[in-house]
Design an enzyme around this catalytic site. Structure first.
Site, short mmCIF file in Angstrom:
data_model
loop_
_atom_site.label_atom_id
_atom_site.label_comp_id
_atom_site.label_asym_id
_atom_site.label_seq_id
_atom_site.Cartn_x
_atom_site.Cartn_y
_atom_site.Cartn_z
N HIS A 164 -76.39 -50.55 84.45
CA HIS A 164 -75.49 -51.67 84.71
C HIS A 164 -76.06 -52.96 84.13
CE1 HIS A 164 -72.49 -54.18 86.52
NE2 HIS A 164 -73.40 -54.86 87.20
N SER A 165 -75.24 -53.68 83.36
CA SER A 165 -75.61 -54.97 82.79
C SER A 165 -76.86 -54.82 81.90
CB SER A 165 -75.81 -55.99 83.92
OG SER A 165 -75.73 -57.31 83.45
N LEU A 166 -77.95 -55.50 82.21
CA LEU A 166 -79.18 -55.27 81.44
C LEU A 166 -79.52 -53.78 81.39
CD1 LEU A 166 -81.94 -56.01 80.11
CD2 LEU A 166 -82.83 -56.23 82.44
#
Length: 270
Positions: free
Chosen positions: A103-105
Site C-alpha cells: 500500500h502506497s510506499l
C-alpha cells in the site's frame, strides 16, 4: 540496547525473522500473502486482515527498520538496499505460491521485490497487488521529506488512517517522525527501474477519493507486466482499505485464486 553492528549481524543471520512478522501460521498453506506497509507504517497495520482470511492462507507483513520492535535499527532510504533485503527474507517462503500486497510506499517496495524474486528464487510471485500508488512512470515529484516536522506531520493528518489520539501524542510523534521522513525520502527519490516486465499478474487498487493517486495514474501499472492486469476502485480515501477491509481482502483472495494451481487434499497438511 544492542549495538548496531550486532543488529546488522542478526539481520544477516536470520533475515526472515528480522524483516517479516507472521500473523496467521498455517502448517501447510496453499499460498502465502506478504503485505508491505505505507510510509511511516508498521507490519501491525495488516494484523486485522487475518480475521478475513481462509485457514489455509498464511499471512505475513514486512517490518521496516526504525519503528516498533526495530526502533534501534537504522532506517533504509535506498530502494535497492531495502528491496534486496526483503527479497532475501522471503526466499525461505517461496516453497509455496507467494502473493505480494503493497500500500502506497509499500506498493513500490513490493514491486521492486517482485522484480527480484525470479532471479533469486526461480519463481515469480503468484500476483502483485499495488494499492494507493501511481504506476512507476507516473510518480509525482515531491519534497515533503525536506519539510519541517510540522509540515510532515500535517501530511499524516491530511491522509487519514491514524486515530486522533495518536496524532495528538507528542512523544509518539517524536518517535515516529524519523521513520516517516525516511520513508517519504525513499518514495520521493524513487526512479522507475530499467528492465523487462514482470512475469506475474498485477492488480491495482485505489479509493475513488484518494488525493495521492487517480485512475489515470493507476492504470499504467498494466505496462509493468506481461501476465495480465486488473484494476479495482473502492469507495474511500487514501486509506480506503481500512474502511473497506472485508471487500478489499475479498478482492485479493479472488484474484489470488485466478489461474492458481488447484488446491487439493495434500495442501491441507504435510
Amino acid at each position: 540496547m544492542t549495538p548496531p553492528a550486532d543488529r546488522r549481524a542478526a539481520a544477516l543471520a536470520d533475515p526472515t525473522g528480522t524483516w517479516l512478522r507472521r500473523f496467521a501460521q498455517v502448517c501447510w498453506p496453499w499460498a502465502r500473502l506478504v503485505c508491505f506497509p505505507h510510509a511511516g507504517g508498521t507490519a501491525s497495520f495488516f494484523h486485522p486482515w487475518r480475521a478475513h482470511l481462509p485457514p489455509d492462507l498464511e499471512l505475513y507483513a514486512v517490518q521496516y527498520p526504525g519503528r516498533l520492535d526495530r526502533i534501534g535499527d537504522p532506517c533504509v532510504d535506498n530502494m535497492d538496499v531495502l528491496a534486496d533485503a526483503v527479497t532475501a527474507a522471503l526466499e525461505p517462503l517461496t516453497d509455496r505460491p507467494l502473493a505480494l500486497f503493497g500500500h502506497s510506499l509499500g506498493a513500490l517496495v513490493a514491486y521492486e521485490v517482485a522484480r527480484r524474486l525470479p532471479a533469486r528464487t526461480g519463481r515469480a510471485p503468484l500476483r502483485l497487488f499495488v494499492s494507493g500508488r501511481p504506476a512507476p512512470d507516473r510518480q509525482r515529484p515531491g519534497t515533503t521529506h525536506l519539510a519541517s516536522d510540522d509540515v510532515l506531520w500535517s501530511q499524516v493528518t491530511r491522509l487519514g488512517g491514524t486515530r486522533a489520539e495518536v496524532l495528538a501524542d507528542r512523544e509518539l510523534r517524536r518517535t515516529v517522525l524519523p521513520a516517516l521522513r525516511n520513508d517519504y525520502r525513499l518514495a520521493e527519490r524513487y526512479q522507475p527501474p530499467v528492465g523487462g516486465p514482470l512475469a506475474c499478474p498485477v492488480t491495482a487498487l485505489l479509493g475513488d477519493e484518494d488525493t495521492e493517486v487517480n485512475l489515470a495514474e493507476a492504470r499504467p501499472w498494466a505496462q509493468t507486466t506481461l501476465a495480465g492486469f486488473s484494476v479495482r476502485v473502492f469507495p474511500g480515501d487514501h486509506f480506503y482499505l481500512t474502511q473497506r477491509l472485508p471487500e478489499v481482502v475479498g478482492e485479493v483472495l479472488r484474484r489470488m485464486t485466478e489461474g492458481a494451481p488447484p488446491r487439493c487434499a495434500g495442501d491441507a497438511g504435510p
